[in-house]
Structures are given as structure tokens and as C-alpha cells.
Design an enzyme around this catalytic site. Sequence first.
Site, PDB file in Angstrom:
ATOM      1  CB  THR A 236       5.457  -5.855   1.908  1.00 39.59           C
ATOM      2  OG1 THR A 236       4.981  -5.403   3.179  1.00 39.59           O
ATOM      3  CG2 THR A 236       4.676  -5.194   0.801  1.00 39.59           C
ATOM      4  CD  GLN A 237      10.658 -11.147   3.950  1.00 37.94           C
ATOM      5  OE1 GLN A 237      10.670 -11.441   2.760  1.00 37.94           O
ATOM      6  NE2 GLN A 237      11.736 -11.203   4.701  1.00 37.94           N
ATOM      7  N   GLY A 238       9.309  -6.697   5.097  1.00 38.93           N
ATOM      8  CA  GLY A 238      10.426  -5.777   5.301  1.00 38.93           C
ATOM      9  C   GLY A 238      11.418  -6.355   6.294  1.00 38.93           C
ATOM     10  CB  ALA A 239      14.485  -4.938   7.709  1.00 40.51           C
ATOM     11  CD  GLU A 240      13.089  -3.528  12.444  1.00 43.58           C
ATOM     12  OE1 GLU A 240      12.476  -3.915  13.456  1.00 43.58           O
ATOM     13  OE2 GLU A 240      14.313  -3.344  12.390  1.00 43.58           O
ATOM     14  CB  ALA A 241       6.824  -5.233   9.956  1.00 45.66           C
ATOM     15  CG  HIS A 242       6.836 -10.842   7.828  1.00 49.85           C
ATOM     16  ND1 HIS A 242       7.050 -12.166   8.037  1.00 49.85           N
ATOM     17  CD2 HIS A 242       8.055 -10.294   7.695  1.00 49.85           C
ATOM     18  CE1 HIS A 242       8.341 -12.422   8.026  1.00 49.85           C
ATOM     19  NE2 HIS A 242       8.980 -11.296   7.823  1.00 49.85           N
ATOM     20  CG  LEU A 243       1.597  -4.814   5.698  1.00 47.47           C
ATOM     21  CD1 LEU A 243       0.152  -5.170   5.454  1.00 47.47           C
ATOM     22  CD2 LEU A 243       1.812  -4.388   7.140  1.00 47.47           C
TER      23      LEU A 243
ATOM     24  CG  ASP B  88      10.573   5.027   7.170  1.00 50.02           C
ATOM     25  OD1 ASP B  88      11.396   5.506   6.366  1.00 50.02           O
ATOM     26  OD2 ASP B  88      10.181   3.850   7.118  1.00 50.02           O
TER      27      ASP B  88
HETATM   28  N1  LIG Z   1      -3.610  -0.561   6.287  1.00 49.89           N
HETATM   29  C1  LIG Z   1      -3.149  -0.965   5.114  1.00 49.89           C
HETATM   30  N2  LIG Z   1      -3.983  -1.193   4.081  1.00 49.89           N
HETATM   31  C2  LIG Z   1      -3.503  -1.633   2.883  1.00 49.89           C
HETATM   32  N3  LIG Z   1      -2.200  -1.851   2.626  1.00 49.89           N
HETATM   33  C3  LIG Z   1      -1.311  -1.638   3.615  1.00 49.89           C
HETATM   34  C4  LIG Z   1      -1.727  -1.191   4.906  1.00 49.89           C
HETATM   35  N4  LIG Z   1      -0.633  -1.067   5.682  1.00 49.89           N
HETATM   36  C5  LIG Z   1       0.408  -1.415   4.912  1.00 49.89           C
HETATM   37  N5  LIG Z   1       0.032  -1.753   3.659  1.00 49.89           N
HETATM   38  C6  LIG Z   1       0.916  -2.185   2.545  1.00 49.89           C
HETATM   39  O1  LIG Z   1       2.017  -2.905   3.084  1.00 49.89           O
HETATM   40  C7  LIG Z   1       3.254  -2.235   2.859  1.00 49.89           C
HETATM   41  C8  LIG Z   1       4.162  -2.366   4.074  1.00 49.89           C
HETATM   42  O2  LIG Z   1       3.538  -1.832   5.245  1.00 49.89           O
HETATM   43  P1  LIG Z   1       4.350  -0.932   6.270  1.00 49.89           P
HETATM   44  O3  LIG Z   1       4.931   0.233   5.533  1.00 49.89           O
HETATM   45  O4  LIG Z   1       3.493  -0.642   7.435  1.00 49.89           O
HETATM   46  O5  LIG Z   1       5.484  -1.945   6.714  1.00 49.89           O
HETATM   47  P2  LIG Z   1       7.084  -1.901   6.667  1.00 49.89           P
HETATM   48  O6  LIG Z   1       7.574  -0.776   5.826  1.00 49.89           O
HETATM   49  O7  LIG Z   1       7.549  -3.265   6.362  1.00 49.89           O
HETATM   50  O8  LIG Z   1       7.295  -1.631   8.173  1.00 49.89           O
HETATM   51  P3  LIG Z   1       8.499  -1.086   9.060  1.00 49.89           P
HETATM   52  O9  LIG Z   1       9.110   0.042   8.251  1.00 49.89           O
HETATM   53  O10 LIG Z   1       7.790  -0.607  10.305  1.00 49.89           O
HETATM   54  O11 LIG Z   1       9.394  -2.254   9.290  1.00 49.89           O
HETATM   55  C9  LIG Z   1       2.857  -0.790   2.527  1.00 49.89           C
HETATM   56  O12 LIG Z   1       3.825  -0.141   1.727  1.00 49.89           O
HETATM   57  C10 LIG Z   1       1.507  -0.986   1.822  1.00 49.89           C
HETATM   58  O13 LIG Z   1       1.704  -1.363   0.462  1.00 49.89           O
HETATM   59 MG   LIG Z   2       6.763   1.046   5.096  1.00 50.76          MG
END
Ligand SMILES: Nc1ncnc2c1ncn2[C@@H]1O[C@H](COP(=O)(O)OP(=O)(O)OP(=O)(O)O)[C@@H](O)[C@H]1O
Ligand SMILES: [Mg+2]
Length: 269
Positions: free
Chosen positions: A25-32, A171
Site C-alpha cells: 500500500t502507498q498512503g499519503a505518508e507511508a509506503h508499506l 487513527d
Molecule cells: N505488520 C504488518 N503485517 C502485515 N500487513 C501489514 C502490517 N502493517 C501494515 N500492513 C498492511 O499495510 C497497510 C498499511 O499500513 P499502515 O496502516 O501502517 O500504513 P498507512 O495507513 O499508510 O500509514 P499512515 O497512516 O501512518 O500514513 C495496512 O492496512 C495493512 O494492510
Molecule cells: Mg493505516
Amino acid sequence: MATEYKPPALPSPFSNTKPPPILLTQGAEAHLYKTVSINPAIPAALKIRPSKPYRHPILDRKLTRQRIIQEARCMIKLVREGVKVPAVLAMDWEGQGGDEGGWGGAWLMMEWIEGPVVRVVLEKWEAWFKANRGTMDEAQITAAEAPVRALLRRIGAAIAALHKAGVVHGDLTTSNLMLRTSEWDQEDRAIEGEVVIIDFGLASQSVQDEDRAVDLYVLERAMGSTHPLSEPFFEELLVGYREGNKGAISTIRRLEDVRLRGRKRSMLG
Ligand SMILES: Nc1ncnc2c1ncn2[C@@H]1O[C@H](COP(=O)(O)OP(=O)(O)OP(=O)(O)O)[C@@H](O)[C@H]1O
Ligand SMILES: [Mg+2]
């Protein structure tokens, strides 16, 4: 047609790990990303906060660093207190690993949670329920709702544990709640698994009823808009929150105030 999104280059050492990390995923702040830990047999989640080119580099570095340290600090504290959150495996807040004076961003590597986010589970259940409830009698409807009620209780208990450990999430949505299970498939309506809270990017340390009540209210509103068929069971979440939680009564009383303020605000438009 939308142009294909190309994420920024990964920081070292992730720029040359094999297999390469997979962007989830790629949010506004972070990439996962999904990647592996130092032991390549163990999967890990990698959260990257890239630097923001439109911010002044010194300010940007400071904010990115503060944010990721705050996030990791909360998670480490929660793991220690026995609250179900991903364990922190490694991190970098110095923005090293880039060329020309560093990369500026920061990253956090954490335990991989196997299982779906609650948003997906509730979406699937609601779609199924909508399609089938017309053919069900009252007893069948009650039986169909039972796993959702039970899930909401478990979520309430997880939030209570979080709050008791002195952390508010900031959040709470159903995308920031996961179910740890290798069993779940979309046709399965059992909804098993342990509730794991993720995404502490906006979390802070607080024991104030106001902050706790806002946490609950944010989730209630998020459920109202994303899961209209499950939202009527929000009371179950509060039942789970109350169980074994002495502080719950004053927090829930505060929640009534927060709801009232929310309604007034929405009447003013
Ligand atoms: N530890 C984890 N194990 C498996 N999947 C995860 C994990 N952490 C995050 N994910 C997946 O990645 C998605 C995005 O992660 P996260 O919610 O931390 O980031 P974000 O919403 O983009 O961050 P932020 O709101 O801080 O900018 C989650 O909804 C989930 O599907
Ligand atoms: Mg999130």
C-alpha cells in the site's frame, strides 16, 4: 488513463535484497512493503516514510524522524505490556543509505501479521449478508450476526488493552485492525483470529478520558461510513471495552459528550 505509479527508490539495504520487497500500500505518508527479516525465512513488514521534497530538508528530516520514533516507541511499549501489536524488528531514523548526504526518509521494519484487515472481513460479510438475509428467518439472521458481534467484542477488548497500557491510537479505522489467522478465506464466515492493532503513526501516550473517548468515536464514525450493516453492533464493542477495564465507565461517559459535540458540529454544517 492514469500513469502507472512508480514508488521512489528503496533505501539501502532494501534496494538490493532478494527477493525485492513487494509494495502493498502507498498512503499519503507511508509506503508499506512485504519483505523478509534478517532471517530470510521470516517475513516482515517494512514501513517507509519517504522524505517530502516540498518541505525544507532540515525540517523534513526532523518531522519524519520524530514521527517514526514516536511510532516505534509506542509499539515497543505495547509489546512489552502484552498488547497485540507487531513487534519492531529494525529501524532507521537518520535517513542514511541514500546518495549525496543521505536519503532523508526513515523506515521501520516490523513483524509480519498473517491475516486480513478487519475492513476486508466486514466488507465480505456485509456483501454476503445483504445478498442472503432476504431468505433467512429471524433465528438464521441472529446466527449470521453472531460472529460479527463476537469480533466487535474482541476489538473492544483489544482497544481496552491499548488504552490501559497508556497509549491512544489516533487513527482507529477497520484498516488499522488486523486478524491474525492463516485460516481465513472469503467464503468462511467464522471470523476467527486474534485482533492485532497496527499503524501507530498518529499514536501518542495519554491516559486522558477525552483522548480515549475520541479514539472510540473515530472508530464508531469510520464504521458508520464503511460498514453500515455492522455499525448497529458497535454497542458490542463497548461491551468488550468494558470487560475487565475499570477505567471504561468514565471513558464511555465521555464518549457520550464527544458524540454530542460531533452531532452539533454536523448540524452546523
Ligand atoms: N505488520 C504488518 N503485517 C502485515 N500487513 C501489514 C502490517 N502493517 C501494515 N500492513 C498492511 O499495510 C497497510 C498499511 O499500513 P499502515 O496502516 O501502517 O500504513 P498507512 O495507513 O499508510 O500509514 P499512515 O497512516 O501512518 O500514513 C495496512 O492496512 C495493512 O494492510
Ligand atoms: Mg493505516
